[in-house]
Design a protein around this motif. Structure first.
Motif, mmCIF file in Angstrom:
data_model
loop_
_atom_site.group_PDB
_atom_site.id
_atom_site.type_symbol
_atom_site.label_atom_id
_atom_site.label_comp_id
_atom_site.label_asym_id
_atom_site.label_seq_id
_atom_site.Cartn_x
_atom_site.Cartn_y
_atom_site.Cartn_z
ATOM 1 N N LEU A 270 0.819 -1.207 0.000
ATOM 2 C CA LEU A 270 0.000 0.000 0.000
ATOM 3 C C LEU A 270 0.850 1.254 0.000
ATOM 4 O O LEU A 270 0.427 2.295 -0.448
ATOM 5 C CB LEU A 270 -0.947 -0.009 1.204
ATOM 6 C CG LEU A 270 -1.844 -1.245 1.272
ATOM 7 C CD1 LEU A 270 -2.807 -1.120 2.458
ATOM 8 C CD2 LEU A 270 -2.634 -1.437 -0.016
ATOM 9 N N GLY A 271 2.044 1.141 0.515
ATOM 10 C CA GLY A 271 2.892 2.320 0.531
ATOM 11 C C GLY A 271 3.525 2.578 -0.828
ATOM 12 O O GLY A 271 4.067 3.632 -1.075
ATOM 13 N N LYS A 272 3.427 1.594 -1.710
ATOM 14 C CA LYS A 272 4.069 1.741 -3.011
ATOM 15 C C LYS A 272 3.260 2.626 -3.940
ATOM 16 O O LYS A 272 2.189 3.112 -3.605
ATOM 17 C CB LYS A 272 4.275 0.353 -3.623
ATOM 18 C CG LYS A 272 5.410 -0.394 -2.981
ATOM 19 C CD LYS A 272 5.877 -1.484 -3.894
ATOM 20 C CE LYS A 272 6.976 -2.286 -3.225
ATOM 21 N NZ LYS A 272 7.070 -3.604 -3.846
ATOM 22 N N ASN A 273 3.785 2.793 -5.107
ATOM 23 C CA ASN A 273 3.127 3.649 -6.085
ATOM 24 C C ASN A 273 1.685 3.218 -6.317
ATOM 25 O O ASN A 273 1.397 2.044 -6.497
ATOM 26 C CB ASN A 273 3.908 3.579 -7.401
ATOM 27 C CG ASN A 273 3.610 4.770 -8.276
ATOM 28 O OD1 ASN A 273 2.483 5.248 -8.301
ATOM 29 N ND2 ASN A 273 4.612 5.240 -8.963
ATOM 30 N N LEU A 275 0.119 3.323 -8.776
ATOM 31 C CA LEU A 275 -0.049 2.706 -10.091
ATOM 32 C C LEU A 275 0.093 1.195 -10.054
ATOM 33 O O LEU A 275 -0.290 0.507 -10.992
ATOM 34 C CB LEU A 275 0.975 3.289 -11.067
ATOM 35 C CG LEU A 275 0.754 4.757 -11.404
ATOM 36 C CD1 LEU A 275 1.994 5.331 -12.045
ATOM 37 C CD2 LEU A 275 -0.451 4.916 -12.289
ATOM 38 N N ASN A 276 0.674 0.661 -8.974
ATOM 39 C CA ASN A 276 0.754 -0.791 -8.855
ATOM 40 C C ASN A 276 -0.635 -1.389 -8.980
ATOM 41 O O ASN A 276 -0.800 -2.470 -9.529
ATOM 42 C CB ASN A 276 1.348 -1.196 -7.505
ATOM 43 C CG ASN A 276 2.843 -0.938 -7.449
ATOM 44 O OD1 ASN A 276 3.441 -0.591 -8.470
ATOM 45 N ND2 ASN A 276 3.424 -1.092 -6.275
ATOM 46 N N CYS A 277 -1.596 -0.705 -8.432
ATOM 47 C CA CYS A 277 -2.967 -1.206 -8.509
ATOM 48 C C CYS A 277 -3.798 -0.434 -9.533
ATOM 49 O O CYS A 277 -4.537 -1.020 -10.303
ATOM 50 C CB CYS A 277 -3.630 -1.132 -7.132
ATOM 51 S SG CYS A 277 -2.685 -2.026 -5.870
ATOM 52 N N HIS A 278 -3.682 0.882 -9.512
ATOM 53 C CA HIS A 278 -4.490 1.699 -10.438
ATOM 54 C C HIS A 278 -3.698 1.924 -11.721
ATOM 55 O O HIS A 278 -3.249 3.024 -12.021
ATOM 56 C CB HIS A 278 -4.853 3.037 -9.787
ATOM 57 C CG HIS A 278 -5.610 2.883 -8.505
ATOM 58 N ND1 HIS A 278 -6.926 2.470 -8.465
ATOM 59 C CD2 HIS A 278 -5.248 3.068 -7.209
ATOM 60 C CE1 HIS A 278 -7.339 2.414 -7.219
ATOM 61 N NE2 HIS A 278 -6.333 2.765 -6.420
ATOM 62 N N SER A 279 -3.548 0.848 -12.485
ATOM 63 C CA SER A 279 -2.648 0.918 -13.636
ATOM 64 C C SER A 279 -3.278 1.615 -14.840
ATOM 65 O O SER A 279 -2.577 2.125 -15.694
ATOM 66 C CB SER A 279 -2.207 -0.494 -14.022
ATOM 67 O OG SER A 279 -3.360 -1.268 -14.312
ATOM 68 N N GLN A 280 -4.607 1.615 -14.902
ATOM 69 C CA GLN A 280 -5.284 2.192 -16.081
ATOM 70 C C GLN A 280 -5.542 3.680 -15.846
ATOM 71 O O GLN A 280 -6.684 4.137 -15.827
ATOM 72 C CB GLN A 280 -6.585 1.437 -16.368
ATOM 73 C CG GLN A 280 -6.375 -0.046 -16.569
ATOM 74 C CD GLN A 280 -5.348 -0.327 -17.667
ATOM 75 O OE1 GLN A 280 -5.513 0.101 -18.805
ATOM 76 N NE2 GLN A 280 -4.269 -1.024 -17.312
ATOM 77 N N ILE A 281 -4.460 4.404 -15.680
ATOM 78 C CA ILE A 281 -4.581 5.772 -15.190
ATOM 79 C C ILE A 281 -5.232 6.712 -16.204
ATOM 80 O O ILE A 281 -5.767 7.759 -15.850
ATOM 81 C CB ILE A 281 -3.178 6.275 -14.743
ATOM 82 C CG1 ILE A 281 -3.324 7.455 -13.811
ATOM 83 C CG2 ILE A 281 -2.295 6.604 -15.931
ATOM 84 C CD1 ILE A 281 -4.051 7.134 -12.553
ATOM 85 N N HIS A 282 -5.222 6.332 -17.469
ATOM 86 C CA HIS A 282 -5.833 7.214 -18.475
ATOM 87 C C HIS A 282 -7.291 6.872 -18.754
ATOM 88 O O HIS A 282 -7.956 7.569 -19.500
ATOM 89 C CB HIS A 282 -5.029 7.158 -19.779
ATOM 90 C CG HIS A 282 -3.606 7.540 -19.593
ATOM 91 N ND1 HIS A 282 -2.587 6.625 -19.568
ATOM 92 C CD2 HIS A 282 -3.033 8.745 -19.376
ATOM 93 C CE1 HIS A 282 -1.441 7.249 -19.342
ATOM 94 N NE2 HIS A 282 -1.685 8.526 -19.219
ATOM 95 N N GLY A 283 -7.761 5.784 -18.124
ATOM 96 C CA GLY A 283 -9.143 5.359 -18.343
ATOM 97 C C GLY A 283 -9.178 3.866 -18.591
ATOM 98 O O GLY A 283 -8.198 3.284 -19.054
ATOM 99 N N SER A 284 -10.312 3.262 -18.284
ATOM 100 C CA SER A 284 -10.404 1.806 -18.416
ATOM 101 C C SER A 284 -11.629 1.412 -19.239
ATOM 102 O O SER A 284 -12.682 2.051 -19.147
ATOM 103 C CB SER A 284 -10.497 1.169 -17.025
ATOM 104 O OG SER A 284 -10.866 -0.192 -17.143
ATOM 105 N N ASN A 285 -11.463 0.356 -20.017
ATOM 106 C CA ASN A 285 -12.598 -0.192 -20.753
ATOM 107 C C ASN A 285 -13.029 -1.540 -20.190
ATOM 108 O O ASN A 285 -13.842 -2.234 -20.784
ATOM 109 C CB ASN A 285 -12.241 -0.334 -22.241
ATOM 110 C CG ASN A 285 -12.407 1.002 -22.956
ATOM 111 O OD1 ASN A 285 -13.330 1.757 -22.656
ATOM 112 N ND2 ASN A 285 -11.516 1.303 -23.874
ATOM 113 N N HIS A 286 -12.472 -1.902 -19.054
ATOM 114 C CA HIS A 286 -12.841 -3.171 -18.430
ATOM 115 C C HIS A 286 -14.164 -2.992 -17.684
ATOM 116 O O HIS A 286 -14.350 -1.987 -17.006
ATOM 117 C CB HIS A 286 -11.733 -3.596 -17.455
ATOM 118 C CG HIS A 286 -11.852 -5.016 -16.995
ATOM 119 N ND1 HIS A 286 -12.773 -5.415 -16.061
ATOM 120 C CD2 HIS A 286 -11.167 -6.124 -17.358
ATOM 121 C CE1 HIS A 286 -12.656 -6.712 -15.853
ATOM 122 N NE2 HIS A 286 -11.685 -7.171 -16.633
ATOM 123 N N PRO A 287 -15.078 -3.966 -17.830
ATOM 124 C CA PRO A 287 -16.392 -3.810 -17.166
ATOM 125 C C PRO A 287 -16.269 -3.465 -15.680
ATOM 126 O O PRO A 287 -17.062 -2.684 -15.169
ATOM 127 C CB PRO A 287 -17.063 -5.171 -17.363
ATOM 128 C CG PRO A 287 -16.377 -5.784 -18.543
ATOM 129 C CD PRO A 287 -14.984 -5.226 -18.578
#
Ligand code: HEC
Ligand code: HEC
Ligand code: HEC
Ligand code: HEC
Ligand code: HEC
Ligand code: HEC
Ligand code: HEC
Ligand code: HEC
Ligand code: HEC
Ligand code: HEC
Length: 294
Positions: A270-273, A275-287
């Motif tokens: 959790l202390g890491k970037n 982006l490790n988890c929120h990788s689709q920072i520009h937007g996501s098309n995954h349901p």
């Protein structure tokens, strides 16, 4: 003297015919500019795109410098109607107006009111009208001309993360119109985002789950020229995100493993970037990409 003049006229006509490939003008007796200005720098004009304007020859000279009748009669005391220097430079507006009689549309449409116009620059600040090789028309050379004045941008191009301008893969004029733009910073497109999409089309969306700042302005997170933070980021790691997500709950607050990519709730992660988890920072098309994690 008149014999000499005749000779010059013949040379001029030959030049116009040979280099511009058009018919000789009928007004040979009035060939005054070239009688006196007969060095090779003047003749070089005949080989440029401008060689045939005004009918060619002296007509070309007067198309840019004006009829200049007084100067013809008394060249030591009076200057041509429009001069770009070095001796009697006309005001920048006068100089640009001379070019704008023909170049007032297309890329030059927005010159009036542009930042460069307001800074008292004129067309000849960048263009070399007498040379067959107008250097500013080549991308590599024009970048150098831009950076002669824009020292800060030049230094940004040496930062660790940068648009590949020095490498010749992008040029100042890919993003900017030096003659002025519709929006901010003389960009070729009205908005920063449309400008970026012209090369980074994959960031355009539409996305099922948008990240509002990406849809709004790429500049909220990226610096266009260069940055100390890869890739061109305005700030590094969590600090970037926490500018807006100040109350982001999970760095400090423990929560279950639901939704974590590998089912782990290891607090170190959790202390890491972010982006490790929120990788689709520009937007996501995954349901189920509402949280931009996939
Ligand atoms: C009788 C000779 C003569 C004629 C005709 C003449 N010029 Fe000149 N021109 C000169 C002289 C002399 C200068 C001074 C600078 C130099 O020594 O080149 C000069 C200077 C200039 C300059 C430079 C001005 C500056 O600010 O440094 C321009 C531009 C120019 N002339 C354009 C023209 C044009 C266009 C015509 C035709 C309409 C023309 N001249 C006709 C002799 C002439
Ligand atoms: C397309 C417009 C244009 C045309 C056509 C043109 N000039 Fe020029 N002239 C310029 C500009 C701009 C400069 C300033 C230097 C430069 O950008 O190359 C200049 C500079 C000059 C100078 C001063 C150069 C110096 O270094 O002393 C003279 C003299 C001159 N022009 C004469 C002429 C004559 C004679 C003709 C016709 C053969 C002519 N020009 C055609 C735009 C033009
Ligand atoms: C009398 C009309 C006329 C004037 C005045 C004029 N131009 Fe042009 N210019 C043209 C034409 C015609 C062309 C060739 C067709 C085109 O590209 O539009 C041209 C082409 C150009 C090009 C493109 C050259 C290339 O190799 O692609 C540049 C740059 C340019 N002009 C700059 C200028 C500047 C700077 C001035 C003033 C110093 C000026 N022009 C004055 C008519 C003019
Ligand atoms: C800050 C530098 C700069 C100034 C000032 C400038 N130009 Fe340009 N111009 C360029 C560059 C760079 C290009 C080539 C890249 C491009 O097409 O934008 C260019 C291209 C052109 C072209 C050829 C491309 C086209 O549009 O057909 C013309 C014509 C032209 N300029 C005319 C002008 C005129 C007229 C002025 C003054 C009203 C002017 N420029 C002022 C930098 C400049
Ligand atoms: C003779 C000096 C000079 C040259 C050459 C020059 N600029 Fe500029 N430019 C300025 C000045 C002065 C300003 C206004 C102050 C600033 O923003 O630095 C400016 C402003 C700008 C701006 C900001 C416009 C805005 O609306 O905020 C851009 C973008 C720009 N220039 C791009 C270029 C590009 C691209 C080139 C090369 C094709 C170039 N400049 C060549 C002097 C120059
Ligand atoms: C990849 C696109 C891109 C390239 C290539 C690019 N710029 Fe920019 N430039 C931008 C954007 C976007 C802005 C607006 C930044 C903002 O929102 O403040 C900008 C802003 C500017 C400004 C306004 C002042 C500032 O720094 O914000 C100047 C001056 C400028 N650029 C000059 C240049 C020069 C000179 C080059 C070439 C060495 C260049 N740019 C290359 C996209 C670019
Ligand atoms: C003229 C095309 C062009 C435009 C317009 C453009 N870029 Fe780029 N961009 C590139 C190229 C080329 C690269 C290098 C890609 C590579 O080497 O794989 C790049 C790389 C990047 C990178 C990654 C940098 C790195 O270090 O990996 C980012 C971030 C970026 N651009 C953001 C933007 C933004 C934001 C905008 C709008 C302001 C923009 N770009 C406009 C061409 C462009
Ligand atoms: C909320 C902040 C943010 C916004 C807004 C943003 N980006 Fe990014 N961008 C990032 C981050 C963080 C990375 C690094 C991603 C990584 O390392 O996986 C990145 C990486 C990139 C890259 C290089 C890697 C790749 O995915 O191709 C490009 C190109 C890029 N962004 C372009 C853009 C464009 C174009 C826009 C505007 C539509 C934009 N970005 C808006 C944060 C943002
Ligand atoms: C410029 C401000 C800004 C920046 C910087 C920013 N965001 Fe956002 N982000 C927003 C806004 C606004 C929303 C939408 C919030 C909402 O709908 O309640 C959002 C939504 C999100 C969401 C979805 C949350 C939800 O409630 O739907 C995630 C996940 C997220 N951002 C992560 C990040 C990460 C990771 C970074 C850093 C790479 C980042 N953001 C940087 C403004 C920003
Ligand atoms: C270990 C993976 C992980 C890391 C690291 C992480 N997040 Fe999250 N985040 C998640 C998950 C999973 C959710 C969805 C939680 C849910 O749906 O209840 C989430 C939700 C969010 C939300 C939406 C909150 C809401 O109200 O729904 C935002 C905003 C957010 N994260 C921002 C960030 C920021 C900013 C960082 C970096 C400081 C970050 N996250 C780091 C996994 C992570």
């Amino acid at each position: 003297m008149s014999g000499y003049r005749h000779q010059v006229v013949i040379v001029c006509c030959a030049l116009v015919l040979g280099m511009a490939g058009i018919a000789a003008p009928g007004q040979a007796e009035e060939s005054l500019c070239l009688d006196c200005h007969d060095d090779s720098a003047m003749h070089a004009v005949a080989g440029t795109m401008h060689g045939s304007i005004g009918g060619g020859g002296n007509g070309a000279c007067t198309s840019c410098h004006g009829p200049s009748v007084e100067h013809e009669n008394d060249p030591d005391e009076t200057h041509p109607d429009v001069s770009f220097g070095p001796q009697w430079p006309s005001d920048p507006e006068v100089r640009s107006a001379s070019c704008s009689t023909c170049h007032d549309n297309g890329e030059q449409l927005l010159w009036a009111g542009s930042e460069h116009q307001q800074e008292n620059m004129s067309c000849d600040s960048c263009h070399d009208a007498h040379q067959q090789q107008d250097l500013v028309l080549g991308k590599q050379e024009s970048d150098k001309i831009c950076m002669d004045c824009h020292a800060q941008v030049r230094s940004e191009l040496h930062l660790p993360s940068r648009h590949p301008i020095a490498e010749g893969k992008t040029a100042c004029t890919d993003c900017h119109n030096p003659h002025g733009g519709m929006g901010h910073a003389a960009l070729r497109e009205v908005t920063v985002n449309d400008n970026c999409f012209s090369c980074h089309a994959d960031k355009r969306g539409p996305f099922l789950w948008e990240h509002p700042p990406a849809a709004e302005d790429c500049g909220l997170c990226h610096k266009p020229h260069g940055s100390v933070n890869e890739p061109l980021l305005t700030a590094r790691g969590p600090a970037l995100c926490q500018q807006c997500h100040a109350t982001a709950f999970h760095p400090s607050q423990p929560y279950g493993s639901e939704g974590l990519p590998n089912g782990s709730a290891n607090p170190n992660m959790l202390g890491k970037n972010c982006l490790n988890c929120h990788s689709q920072i520009h937007g996501s098309n995954h349901p189920s990409g509402a949280r931009l994690t996939r």
